[in-house]
Scaffold this motif. Sequence first.
Motif, PDB file in Angstrom:
ATOM      1  N   SER B  51       0.833  -1.210   0.000  1.00 11.96           N
ATOM      2  CA  SER B  51       0.000   0.000   0.000  1.00 11.96           C
ATOM      3  C   SER B  51       0.863   1.253   0.000  1.00 11.96           C
ATOM      4  CB  SER B  51      -0.915   0.014   1.225  1.00 11.96           C
ATOM      5  OG  SER B  51      -1.802  -1.078   1.181  1.00 11.96           O
ATOM      6  N   GLN B  96      -7.548   1.138  -0.609  1.00  6.60           N
ATOM      7  CA  GLN B  96      -8.222  -0.077  -0.135  1.00  6.60           C
ATOM      8  C   GLN B  96      -9.455   0.251   0.682  1.00  6.60           C
ATOM      9  OE1 GLN B  96      -5.898  -2.791   2.237  1.00  6.60           O
ATOM     10  NE2 GLN B  96      -7.695  -3.975   2.786  1.00  6.60           N
ATOM     11  N   ASP B 170      -5.859  -0.941  -4.819  1.00  9.20           N
ATOM     12  CA  ASP B 170      -5.333  -1.598  -3.615  1.00  9.20           C
ATOM     13  C   ASP B 170      -6.338  -2.606  -3.049  1.00  9.20           C
ATOM     14  OD1 ASP B 170      -3.767  -2.287  -1.474  1.00  9.20           O
ATOM     15  OD2 ASP B 170      -3.477  -0.232  -0.735  1.00  9.20           O
ATOM     16  N   GLU B 171      -5.984  -3.865  -3.130  1.00 14.06           N
ATOM     17  CA  GLU B 171      -6.778  -4.967  -2.568  1.00 14.06           C
ATOM     18  C   GLU B 171      -8.279  -4.856  -2.828  1.00 14.06           C
ATOM     19  OE1 GLU B 171      -5.750  -6.806   0.965  1.00 14.06           O
ATOM     20  OE2 GLU B 171      -3.731  -5.981   1.075  1.00 14.06           O
TER      21      GLU B 171
HETATM   22 MG   LIG Z   1      -2.059  -2.812   2.211  1.00 14.88          MG
END
Ligand SMILES: [Mg+2]
Lengths: 293, 250
Positions: B51, B96, B170-171
Amino acid sequence: MSGFGQALGFGIVSAALIALSAVAMSMQFGVTKHANFAHGELLTISAFTMVLMQKVTQNLFLDAAVGICVSAALAWVINKTILQPFRRVVKRLIIMLIVTASVSQIVQSLLAVGFGTNYVVLSVPSETGRHIGPFVWTTIDVIIIVLAILVVALLHILLHYTSFGKAQRAVADDVDLARIVGINSGAVISRTWLLTGAVAGLAGSALAVTIGTFSNLLGFTFLLVTFAAVIVGGVGKMYGAVVGSLIVGIVTEVSGYYLSSGYKQVIALGVLIVVLLVRPNGFFATFVADTKA
Amino acid sequence: MTANVTEARPVLVVDKLTVGYGKAPIVREASLRVSAGEVAVLIGPNGSGKSTLLKGMAGALTPMSGTVVISGEPDQDITGNPPERMNRHGMAYVPQLANVFPSLTVVENLELGMYGTRRGVSERIEYVFAVFPDLSSAKRKTARVLSGGQREMLALGRALMGKPKVMLVDEPTAGLSPRYQDVVWEQLGRLRDSGVALFVVEQNTRQALDEADRAYVLVAGQMRREGLARDLLVDEELVRMFIGEGLGAG
Ligand SMILES: [Mg+2]
Ligand SMILES: Nc1ncnc2c1ncn2[C@@H]1O[C@H](COP(=O)(O)OP(=O)(O)O)[C@@H](O)[C@H]1O
């Protein structure tokens, strides 16, 4: 009954005055996430500008317009020169509160140097109220009520139908995400100060015209009822501020009819305390809710 | 299905990027490239700095050294630009968590994806609704009431509004049900096919390597491996290193 109706009428005028101040505070708080203890001085500076302007022109609307511009400019300058640099280095809420409280004291002192601490007078054409339904209102009362409704309606349109208003709501929701989607959050905050300064200035002008005689503590005294309205209604929500203003305005005036009018501030404080007792975390609960949302 | 990654000219080139919070670097000298119509995944253990690397690329953190370049005519060095300026260079970033505006409606969230542009907004919203049909049926709802999967789609849709060349994600599947994870990957695939260069951080290593064209492995802030996803999937050392159980379980 007519006495009660009259008191209710005063309550509505009082609510309109409080609402003008409270929607400005609420919008500024929603976007910047910190209270502004110099909010009252934005009202005061507009009122004092009117007094000065009266030496030039007797047109109250023109005087008020200049007062509003001066308040807007002051709010903008306070943000640019003091709050923004502080925000860059410290993120702690308490620091911002202390900074705005200091600004409040400084503006009060400067006004005391310029005008003294005695009362100044804004000459307003004397007028007796007319019966409108159960209420007794002067033309100025009616203008203030209409202005308050108009301002709330315009702010609603701004927030929901304009690109700037949507950007304001985005910054209020999440300032970091707002930047990621391409919003210049600094510019949004800056324009929010300009706008809320203008609305606070309108509140100050309306207050000045209503009471006519006031000191450099005009706005500071009004800060308590403004806070009360904003907190009672739920911080950060414009309609909450309007409802809070109605409650605080009407309760203080109507109770003033039964008690002595000297108790108004005490009653406003009483409303606030009762609400905080019912919602023990009051102010700070909404603080947290607003920032984490 | 897998694009021919070796031929394509990269759209995003990151060279020796060092990123951290305050003075301590977390990610050291990470280099990567992503091409149009390609999905590159970034995998690695929790806390390895995935991240952080994305934030450094997106301007949410200012890199300490290295460069981020969007190639084009001419190339644009966007290293350290503030996040609000990244969109106009064709880079969209989807964090995220907290990646939608909760009190705004679906349509308002999407509109903000084209903030500053007046023309073509409603047409673009229709396009995003075509890509994410789930959003269309929820358009008047506030983002707060959406499910986790719908929120992720809204965040991706908003990023898509500005016609990005590169999307950093992100994810996107974290916390979603397996069924919804598949849906999200299917949609990422569609974005890839529309010509966007995608750089995706993914926790589920197996799925990431299955779906991606290219993969990067970040361990303790350093790029340890890069290559075609299908090659890494059978890389014994990599499997032993840290995705062994993941592969076994999958
Ligand atoms: Mg992360
Ligand atoms: N806001 C922050 N401030 C300081 N350190 C952070 C912050 N966010 C993450 N870190 C640290 O950076 C390292 C990498 O975190 P992160 O990039 O979130 O890892 P990953 O996404 O790979 O799980 C971790 O050691 C974490 O503790």
